[in-house]
Design a protein around this motif. Structure first.
Motif, PDB file in Angstrom:
ATOM      1  N   GLN A  81      37.871  31.736  30.996  1.00 43.15           N
ATOM      2  CA  GLN A  81      36.985  32.956  30.245  1.00 43.15           C
ATOM      3  C   GLN A  81      36.114  33.849  30.786  1.00 43.15           C
ATOM      4  N   GLY A  82      35.276  33.195  32.179  1.00 43.32           N
ATOM      5  CA  GLY A  82      34.647  33.600  33.362  1.00 43.32           C
ATOM      6  C   GLY A  82      36.074  35.058  33.613  1.00 43.32           C
ATOM      7  N   GLN A  83      37.034  35.402  34.038  1.00 44.68           N
ATOM      8  CA  GLN A  83      37.387  35.988  34.713  1.00 44.68           C
ATOM      9  C   GLN A  83      38.006  37.142  33.368  1.00 44.68           C
ATOM     10  N   ARG A  84      37.770  36.769  31.926  1.00 45.07           N
ATOM     11  CA  ARG A  84      37.323  38.231  31.113  1.00 45.07           C
ATOM     12  C   ARG A  84      37.119  39.170  31.436  1.00 45.07           C
ATOM     13  N   GLU A  85      36.992  40.538  31.222  1.00 45.55           N
ATOM     14  CA  GLU A  85      37.009  41.842  31.676  1.00 45.55           C
ATOM     15  C   GLU A  85      35.152  41.916  31.004  1.00 45.55           C
ATOM     16  N   ASP A  86      34.824  41.351  29.968  1.00 43.50           N
ATOM     17  CA  ASP A  86      33.327  41.700  29.517  1.00 43.50           C
ATOM     18  C   ASP A  86      32.913  40.376  29.953  1.00 43.50           C
ATOM     19  N   ARG A  87      32.996  39.683  30.829  1.00 48.94           N
ATOM     20  CA  ARG A  87      32.752  37.722  31.784  1.00 48.94           C
ATOM     21  C   ARG A  87      32.859  38.483  32.829  1.00 48.94           C
ATOM     22  N   GLY A  88      33.320  39.446  33.910  1.00 46.11           N
ATOM     23  CA  GLY A  88      32.397  39.149  35.347  1.00 46.11           C
ATOM     24  C   GLY A  88      34.009  40.663  36.057  1.00 46.11           C
ATOM     25  N   GLY A  89      35.245  39.470  35.739  1.00 42.27           N
ATOM     26  CA  GLY A  89      36.510  39.558  35.366  1.00 42.27           C
ATOM     27  C   GLY A  89      36.937  39.218  36.339  1.00 42.27           C
ATOM     28  N   LEU A 218      31.954  32.313  45.785  1.00 39.53           N
ATOM     29  CA  LEU A 218      30.661  31.270  44.841  1.00 39.53           C
ATOM     30  C   LEU A 218      30.167  31.257  44.040  1.00 39.53           C
ATOM     31  N   PRO A 219      29.249  30.478  43.247  1.00 38.26           N
ATOM     32  CA  PRO A 219      28.783  31.104  42.486  1.00 38.26           C
ATOM     33  C   PRO A 219      27.248  31.571  42.677  1.00 38.26           C
ATOM     34  N   ALA A 220      26.635  32.174  42.723  1.00 40.23           N
ATOM     35  CA  ALA A 220      25.567  32.716  43.643  1.00 40.23           C
ATOM     36  C   ALA A 220      24.301  32.087  43.425  1.00 40.23           C
ATOM     37  N   ARG A 253      25.911  36.863  39.246  1.00 39.38           N
ATOM     38  CA  ARG A 253      26.581  35.573  38.685  1.00 39.38           C
ATOM     39  C   ARG A 253      27.636  35.437  40.152  1.00 39.38           C
ATOM     40  N   LEU A 254      27.575  35.485  41.052  1.00 39.90           N
ATOM     41  CA  LEU A 254      28.419  35.411  41.928  1.00 39.90           C
ATOM     42  C   LEU A 254      28.095  36.278  43.763  1.00 39.90           C
ATOM     43  N   VAL A 255      28.860  35.603  44.532  1.00 39.00           N
ATOM     44  CA  VAL A 255      28.868  35.800  46.413  1.00 39.00           C
ATOM     45  C   VAL A 255      29.849  35.882  46.459  1.00 39.00           C
ATOM     46  N   TYR A 256      30.502  36.898  47.018  1.00 37.24           N
ATOM     47  CA  TYR A 256      32.092  36.867  47.936  1.00 37.24           C
ATOM     48  C   TYR A 256      31.480  36.931  49.050  1.00 37.24           C
ATOM     49  N   TYR A 257      32.644  36.769  50.299  1.00 40.76           N
ATOM     50  CA  TYR A 257      32.559  36.952  51.664  1.00 40.76           C
ATOM     51  C   TYR A 257      33.905  37.257  51.846  1.00 40.76           C
TER      52      TYR A 257
END
Length: 291
Positions: A81-89, A218-220, A253-257
């Motif tokens: 669900q979190g990967q949906r376009e309206d949830r951050g993708g 990771l979750p932020a 919401r998230l941290v990306y590395y």
């Protein structure tokens, strides 16, 4: 004499028993999705604590609570669900943005698809899959469909040689699901064993800046609001493992590395105990521990 109407020809599939189809999960709100994921993480943490204490009764009770929530599959559906376009993708879109220029140059130079190991894969239709740049091996504890191997990364056989190693390993929202701080350290250490060594890209010099690499999401709050982990601490851990940070991004919401593997590091000498970095009653207890 009446002319008989010609019946349409049936396909071979029509003569087979109907396949069992799982009902599509109902869409749930962002708030409910977050609550479900957080509840799973809390229960897994309590379960590990009960296991350490040898409290089998508590373990059984917690497992029943997890099962009542729908088990691992409900956690995965919430993640989808979190990967949906309206949830951050799709988180891999960030990776594709970071690598776009390098991948284009590599394709012109050799055309060899880069080998990716995607741990905790939920879909075969993300940005990396559709890019045409990667030959992807997808694994997950509970496979959600064809093209995803049901396998525990921590039990995956180690590579015998470079033909079984990867250019990039993806851990997108996987490390945070490991309930034990030491287990998270073990997972990060293990990623180094699945990557090619540095300097393997003589046929595509443009790749030397970012490969071989680890994509970590990771979750932020795991980094921005933890008592035991911040960006500096995570960077120190990854540096000790032989990684260098080449890109990062923080959202609400998230941290990306993106971490490039530069050397073998000091895997056997790592000492990162659970140590408070930031005080405060509103902090969470997410940690990564070595030694």
């Amino acid at each position: 004499m009446a002319v008989k109407k010609k019946r349409p020809q049936k396909s071979l599939a029509a003569g087979r028993p109907p396949l069992l189809q799982r009902p599509k999960p109902k869409s749930i709100t962002r708030k409910a999705t977050k609550a479900l994921i957080n509840k799973h993480h809390l229960l897994e943490k309590r379960k590990q604590q009960a296991i350490k204490k040898g409290d089998n009764e508590a373990v059984a009770q917690i497992e029943a609570e997890i099962e009542a929530l729908g088990g691992l599959e409900s956690y995965q559906q919430a993640s989808l669900q979190g990967q949906r376009e309206d949830r951050g993708g799709d988180s891999s879109r960030v990776l594709m943005q970071w690598l776009q220029n390098d991948l284009a140059s590599h394709k012109e130079a050799s055309g060899r698809p880069l080998r990716m190991l995607e741990v905790g894969a939920l879909s075969t239709q993300n940005a990396c899959s559709q890019s045409g740049h990667f030959d992807i091996t997808r694994i997950d504890l509970n496979s959600q469909g064809e093209g995803i191997l049901q396998q525990d990364f921590m039990e995956r056989p180690l590579p015998n040689d470079d033909s079984e190693r990867f250019d990039i390993v993806s851990l997108s929202l996987v490390l945070n699901f490991v309930p034990d701080p030491k287990g998270r350290g073990d997972m990060l250490r293990r990623t180094t064993q699945f990557l090619l060594g540095s300097g393997k890209y003589l046929d595509s010099p443009s790749l030397n800046g970012n490969f071989p690499s680890l994509f970590l999401v990771l979750p932020a709050p795991c980094v921005t609001n933890s008592r035991y982990l911040d960006d500096d601490r995570l960077t120190a851990i990854m540096t000790a493992l032989g990684y260098t940070k080449v890109a990062s991004k923080t959202t609400q919401r998230l941290v990306y590395y993106l971490w490039k593997r530069e050397s073998k590091g000091q895997a056997g000498k790592l000492r990162f105990p659970k140590q408070e970095i930031r005080a405060g009653s509103t902090r969470n207890n997410f940690a990564v521990v070595f030694g």
